[in-house]
Design a protein around this motif. Structure first.
Motif, PDB file in Angstrom:
ATOM      1  N   PRO A 107       0.832  -1.224   0.000  1.00 42.59           N
ATOM      2  CA  PRO A 107       0.000   0.000   0.000  1.00 42.59           C
ATOM      3  C   PRO A 107       0.858   1.261   0.000  1.00 42.59           C
ATOM      4  CG  PRO A 107      -0.800  -1.589   1.614  1.00 42.59           C
ATOM      5  CD  PRO A 107       0.512  -2.109   1.129  1.00 42.59           C
ATOM      6  N   SER A 108       0.344   2.299  -0.602  1.00 40.74           N
ATOM      7  CA  SER A 108       1.091   3.557  -0.723  1.00 40.74           C
ATOM      8  C   SER A 108       1.462   4.127   0.640  1.00 40.74           C
ATOM      9  CB  SER A 108       0.262   4.583  -1.502  1.00 40.74           C
ATOM     10  OG  SER A 108      -0.056   4.121  -2.784  1.00 40.74           O
ATOM     11  N   ILE A 109       0.554   4.021   1.611  1.00 41.15           N
ATOM     12  CA  ILE A 109       0.806   4.624   2.916  1.00 41.15           C
ATOM     13  C   ILE A 109       1.987   3.961   3.614  1.00 41.15           C
ATOM     14  CG2 ILE A 109      -0.816   3.120   4.148  1.00 41.15           C
ATOM     15  CD1 ILE A 109      -1.588   5.616   5.803  1.00 41.15           C
ATOM     16  N   ILE A 110       2.191   2.672   3.366  1.00 44.49           N
ATOM     17  CA  ILE A 110       3.333   1.973   3.974  1.00 44.49           C
ATOM     18  C   ILE A 110       4.633   2.423   3.323  1.00 44.49           C
ATOM     19  CG2 ILE A 110       4.407  -0.290   4.302  1.00 44.49           C
ATOM     20  CD1 ILE A 110       1.646  -1.459   4.634  1.00 44.49           C
ATOM     21  N   VAL A 111       4.625   2.578   2.003  1.00 46.43           N
ATOM     22  CA  VAL A 111       5.831   3.052   1.316  1.00 46.43           C
ATOM     23  C   VAL A 111       6.184   4.457   1.791  1.00 46.43           C
ATOM     24  CG1 VAL A 111       6.853   3.575  -0.929  1.00 46.43           C
ATOM     25  CG2 VAL A 111       5.330   1.615  -0.682  1.00 46.43           C
ATOM     26  N   ILE A 112       5.181   5.320   1.920  1.00 46.52           N
ATOM     27  CA  ILE A 112       5.430   6.691   2.399  1.00 46.52           C
ATOM     28  C   ILE A 112       6.002   6.660   3.809  1.00 46.52           C
ATOM     29  CG2 ILE A 112       4.303   8.859   3.026  1.00 46.52           C
ATOM     30  CD1 ILE A 112       2.316   8.334   0.757  1.00 46.52           C
ATOM     31  N   TYR A 113       5.465   5.816   4.652  1.00 45.07           N
ATOM     32  CA  TYR A 113       5.941   5.734   6.039  1.00 45.07           C
ATOM     33  C   TYR A 113       7.377   5.217   6.096  1.00 45.07           C
ATOM     34  CZ  TYR A 113       5.574   4.946  11.076  1.00 45.07           C
ATOM     35  OH  TYR A 113       5.763   5.004  12.435  1.00 45.07           O
ATOM     36  N   LEU A 114       7.677   4.176   5.323  1.00 43.74           N
ATOM     37  CA  LEU A 114       9.025   3.616   5.331  1.00 43.74           C
ATOM     38  C   LEU A 114      10.054   4.602   4.786  1.00 43.74           C
ATOM     39  CD1 LEU A 114       8.302  -0.048   4.130  1.00 43.74           C
ATOM     40  CD2 LEU A 114       8.894   0.706   6.444  1.00 43.74           C
ATOM     41  N   VAL A 115       9.688   5.302   3.717  1.00 46.94           N
ATOM     42  CA  VAL A 115      10.627   6.266   3.132  1.00 46.94           C
ATOM     43  C   VAL A 115      10.755   7.494   4.041  1.00 46.94           C
ATOM     44  CG1 VAL A 115      10.996   7.829   1.188  1.00 46.94           C
ATOM     45  CG2 VAL A 115      10.234   5.495   0.773  1.00 46.94           C
ATOM     46  N   GLY A 116       9.630   7.992   4.548  1.00 50.78           N
ATOM     47  CA  GLY A 116       9.656   9.218   5.341  1.00 50.78           C
ATOM     48  C   GLY A 116      10.334   9.066   6.684  1.00 50.78           C
ATOM     49  N   VAL A 122       7.577  12.743  -2.372  1.00 49.38           N
ATOM     50  CA  VAL A 122       7.738  12.631  -3.830  1.00 49.38           C
ATOM     51  C   VAL A 122       8.417  11.318  -4.191  1.00 49.38           C
ATOM     52  CG1 VAL A 122       8.905  13.613  -5.838  1.00 49.38           C
ATOM     53  CG2 VAL A 122       7.761  15.124  -4.204  1.00 49.38           C
ATOM     54  N   LEU A 123       9.478  10.951  -3.458  1.00 51.05           N
ATOM     55  CA  LEU A 123      10.188   9.700  -3.727  1.00 51.05           C
ATOM     56  C   LEU A 123       9.277   8.496  -3.517  1.00 51.05           C
ATOM     57  CD1 LEU A 123      12.722   8.044  -4.321  1.00 51.05           C
ATOM     58  CD2 LEU A 123      13.360   8.283  -1.903  1.00 51.05           C
ATOM     59  N   ALA A 124       8.521   8.502  -2.414  1.00 54.25           N
ATOM     60  CA  ALA A 124       7.650   7.362  -2.122  1.00 54.25           C
ATOM     61  C   ALA A 124       6.566   7.203  -3.186  1.00 54.25           C
ATOM     62  CB  ALA A 124       7.024   7.538  -0.740  1.00 54.25           C
ATOM     63  N   LEU A 125       5.945   8.300  -3.585  1.00 54.95           N
ATOM     64  CA  LEU A 125       4.905   8.216  -4.608  1.00 54.95           C
ATOM     65  C   LEU A 125       5.487   7.830  -5.966  1.00 54.95           C
ATOM     66  CD1 LEU A 125       2.761  11.336  -3.641  1.00 54.95           C
ATOM     67  CD2 LEU A 125       2.136   8.940  -3.350  1.00 54.95           C
ATOM     68  N   THR A 126       6.722   8.274  -6.244  1.00 53.23           N
ATOM     69  CA  THR A 126       7.364   7.891  -7.499  1.00 53.23           C
ATOM     70  C   THR A 126       7.622   6.389  -7.530  1.00 53.23           C
ATOM     71  OG1 THR A 126       8.423  10.057  -7.692  1.00 53.23           O
ATOM     72  CG2 THR A 126       9.369   8.257  -8.975  1.00 53.23           C
ATOM     73  N   LEU A 127       8.103   5.840  -6.427  1.00 49.93           N
ATOM     74  CA  LEU A 127       8.356   4.402  -6.365  1.00 49.93           C
ATOM     75  C   LEU A 127       7.063   3.608  -6.517  1.00 49.93           C
ATOM     76  CD1 LEU A 127      10.938   4.266  -3.427  1.00 49.93           C
ATOM     77  CD2 LEU A 127      11.409   3.914  -5.860  1.00 49.93           C
ATOM     78  N   THR A 128       6.001   4.059  -5.861  1.00 47.80           N
ATOM     79  CA  THR A 128       4.741   3.312  -5.903  1.00 47.80           C
ATOM     80  C   THR A 128       4.083   3.403  -7.272  1.00 47.80           C
ATOM     81  OG1 THR A 128       4.370   3.683  -3.549  1.00 47.80           O
ATOM     82  CG2 THR A 128       2.456   3.108  -4.885  1.00 47.80           C
ATOM     83  N   TYR A 129       3.900   4.621  -7.755  1.00 54.55           N
ATOM     84  CA  TYR A 129       3.180   4.783  -9.017  1.00 54.55           C
ATOM     85  C   TYR A 129       4.055   4.467 -10.222  1.00 54.55           C
ATOM     86  CZ  TYR A 129      -1.131   6.366  -7.014  1.00 54.55           C
ATOM     87  OH  TYR A 129      -2.323   6.394  -6.343  1.00 54.55           O
ATOM     88  N   GLY A 130       5.384   4.433 -10.031  1.00 57.10           N
ATOM     89  CA  GLY A 130       6.241   3.974 -11.117  1.00 57.10           C
ATOM     90  C   GLY A 130       5.919   2.548 -11.515  1.00 57.10           C
ATOM     91  N   ALA A 131       5.549   1.708 -10.527  1.00 62.00           N
ATOM     92  CA  ALA A 131       5.195   0.325 -10.834  1.00 62.00           C
ATOM     93  C   ALA A 131       3.894   0.245 -11.632  1.00 62.00           C
ATOM     94  CB  ALA A 131       5.068  -0.469  -9.533  1.00 62.00           C
ATOM     95  N   GLN A 156      -2.715  12.051  -7.313  1.00 60.37           N
ATOM     96  CA  GLN A 156      -3.093  13.315  -6.662  1.00 60.37           C
ATOM     97  C   GLN A 156      -3.870  13.056  -5.380  1.00 60.37           C
ATOM     98  OE1 GLN A 156      -5.218  15.476  -9.631  1.00 60.37           O
ATOM     99  NE2 GLN A 156      -3.412  15.978 -10.824  1.00 60.37           N
ATOM    100  N   LYS A 157      -4.771  12.084  -5.400  1.00 58.84           N
ATOM    101  CA  LYS A 157      -5.538  11.788  -4.193  1.00 58.84           C
ATOM    102  C   LYS A 157      -4.650  11.203  -3.101  1.00 58.84           C
ATOM    103  CE  LYS A 157      -8.547   9.270  -6.361  1.00 58.84           C
ATOM    104  NZ  LYS A 157      -9.725   8.406  -6.597  1.00 58.84           N
ATOM    105  N   ASP A 158      -3.648  10.425  -3.487  1.00 59.32           N
ATOM    106  CA  ASP A 158      -2.768   9.809  -2.490  1.00 59.32           C
ATOM    107  C   ASP A 158      -1.816  10.808  -1.850  1.00 59.32           C
ATOM    108  OD1 ASP A 158      -3.864   7.352  -2.611  1.00 59.32           O
ATOM    109  OD2 ASP A 158      -2.275   6.393  -3.768  1.00 59.32           O
ATOM    110  N   THR A 159      -1.736  12.031  -2.377  1.00 62.98           N
ATOM    111  CA  THR A 159      -0.902  13.023  -1.696  1.00 62.98           C
ATOM    112  C   THR A 159      -1.445  13.364  -0.309  1.00 62.98           C
ATOM    113  OG1 THR A 159      -2.136  14.838  -2.764  1.00 62.98           O
ATOM    114  CG2 THR A 159      -0.131  14.063  -3.860  1.00 62.98           C
ATOM    115  N   ALA A 160      -2.716  13.057  -0.063  1.00 61.58           N
ATOM    116  CA  ALA A 160      -3.268  13.282   1.276  1.00 61.58           C
ATOM    117  C   ALA A 160      -2.629  12.351   2.307  1.00 61.58           C
ATOM    118  CB  ALA A 160      -4.783  13.085   1.268  1.00 61.58           C
ATOM    119  N   LEU A 161      -2.007  11.255   1.849  1.00 62.25           N
ATOM    120  CA  LEU A 161      -1.386  10.304   2.774  1.00 62.25           C
ATOM    121  C   LEU A 161      -0.074  10.818   3.348  1.00 62.25           C
ATOM    122  CD1 LEU A 161      -1.922   7.014   0.714  1.00 62.25           C
ATOM    123  CD2 LEU A 161      -3.325   7.872   2.592  1.00 62.25           C
TER     124      LEU A 161
END
Length: 369
Positions: free
Chosen positions: A210-219, A240-249, A305-310
């Motif tokens: 999930p995106s929120i886990i990637v953001i938490y691990l990176v942040g 930005v890095l976390a969302l790039t890694l997630t949505y890059g896939a 864009q919606k996941d930026t709220a995470l």
């Protein structure tokens, strides 16, 4: 010489079924739904007058519910027309004019469907109004307090600029990074097999987390590990890095589908002209693929864009963080509703734009076919 027996003529009234049955059922269903709609809208208007909190909301809801009541009454117009068409259909059928009977029956059925389709959204509006006014208008006060929304909208909108900044930066990086991953997944020959395995593993892993886990691990993880450069990025760049890694896939798979959707003859023609595999992909295949996958790319970016709220979980002061501050201070969630409205404002135009692109592609395919 064999003589063919002519078909036996049947009476017009017996040869075909009654042409008014379906229309009558639709019209009766329309009458019942119309009465229910008028009752619900009238009750919602009554609650607005007697229960709603005084002020802007009472005026707005009162005017809206009165308009809805008038619209509910107007749903009787297609029903009246439908019953007239039904009578005409019955008269034509009794006279043996089945062509006119079918024509009037179709018009009657259409009138019934029009009434049914008009009642449903009005019933939804009435239900939503009653939901707002439930429990002595507690729902309206908690989520849609006009005074509190006006108080928080300025700070929340300014903080929303952080969401837009993160989304734009992440989208730019995703476009490049995802294309690299997609090309790695399509690397040819045995020499490209390790790249294909690595790219496939990356896509599978980051689409599963999930995106929120990637953001938490990176942040939090990178600063905690003290990784050079990456640990000093700050909350915004970590997001930005976390969302790039997630949505890059995700976007890599969109690219790959577009590339594989190009007919193999394009590759063969380019290679026969002496182009290398890299130049073939760069000058022939990728440009065509990008044009084909633009609508699904925009859909993924709407999700980004919606996941930026995470990013609020890593301390980024975005719109949601600002809204939570107001909510915790005043014990009211109307500021969070402001955030939802802001996301709706920027998302719906993009969604409609994607729909137009899809329609244009569909027309282009039809013109070619």
């Amino acid at each position: 010489m064999t003589l063919k027996t002519p078909p036996v003529a049947r009476p017009l009234g017996v040869a075909q079924p009654s042409p008014v049955g379906t229309a009558r059922t639709l019209l009766l269903a329309g009458v019942l739904l119309c009465l229910l709609t008028v009752g619900m809208t009238g009750f919602a208007a009554y609650l607005t007058i007697t229960v709603a909190e005084t002020g802007v909301w009472k005026t707005a809801l009162g005017a809206a519910t009165l308009v809805v009541v008038v619209l509910a009454l107007l749903t009787a117009r297609p029903l009246i027309s439908g019953f007239r068409q039904q009578v005409a259909s019955t008269t034509a059928a009794e006279a043996g004019d089945l062509v006119s009977a079918r024509k009037f029956r179709a018009r009657a059925a259409q009138s019934g469907w029009t009434a049914l389709g008009s009642c449903l959204p009005l019933m939804f509006i009435a239900t939503f109004t009653m939901f707002l006014l439930a429990n002595d208008h507690a729902v309206q006060t908690t989520f849609f307090d006009a005074q509190f929304m006006a108080q928080s909208v300025g700070d929340v909108t300014v903080a929303f600029g952080e969401n837009i900044k993160i989304a734009l930066l992440a989208e730019a990086f995703v476009l490049v990074w995802a294309l690299v991953i997609a090309l790695a997944r399509l690397a040819p020959s045995k020499a490209g097999r390790p790249l294909r395995w690595l790219a496939t593993a990356y896509v599978d892993v980051f689409r599963a987390i999930p995106s929120i886990i990637v953001i938490y691990l990176v942040g939090f993880g990178l600063p905690l590990a003290g990784v050079p450069i990456l640990s000093e990025m700050g909350p915004m760049w970590s997001a930005v890095l976390a969302l790039t890694l997630t949505y890059g896939a995700y976007v890599a798979e969109v690219y790959r589908a577009g590339i594989e959707g190009i007919h193999w003859s394009q590759v063969s023609a380019a290679r026969s002209l002496g182009l290398s595999y890299g130049k073939t992909m760069r000058h022939v295949i990728v440009p065509q693929a990008v044009r084909k996958v633009t609508p699904p790319l925009l859909n993924d970016f709407i999700g980004l864009q919606k996941d930026t709220a995470l990013v609020t979980i890593i301390g980024t002061v975005d719109a949601f963080t600002q809204a939570k501050m107001y909510s915790s201070n005043y014990f009211n969630l109307s500021s969070v509703t402001v955030v939802a409205i802001l996301f709706i404002i920027i998302t719906i135009p993009q969604t409609r734009f994607v729909d137009r692109l899809l329609e244009r592609d569909a027309r282009r395919q039809l013109s070619k076919g």
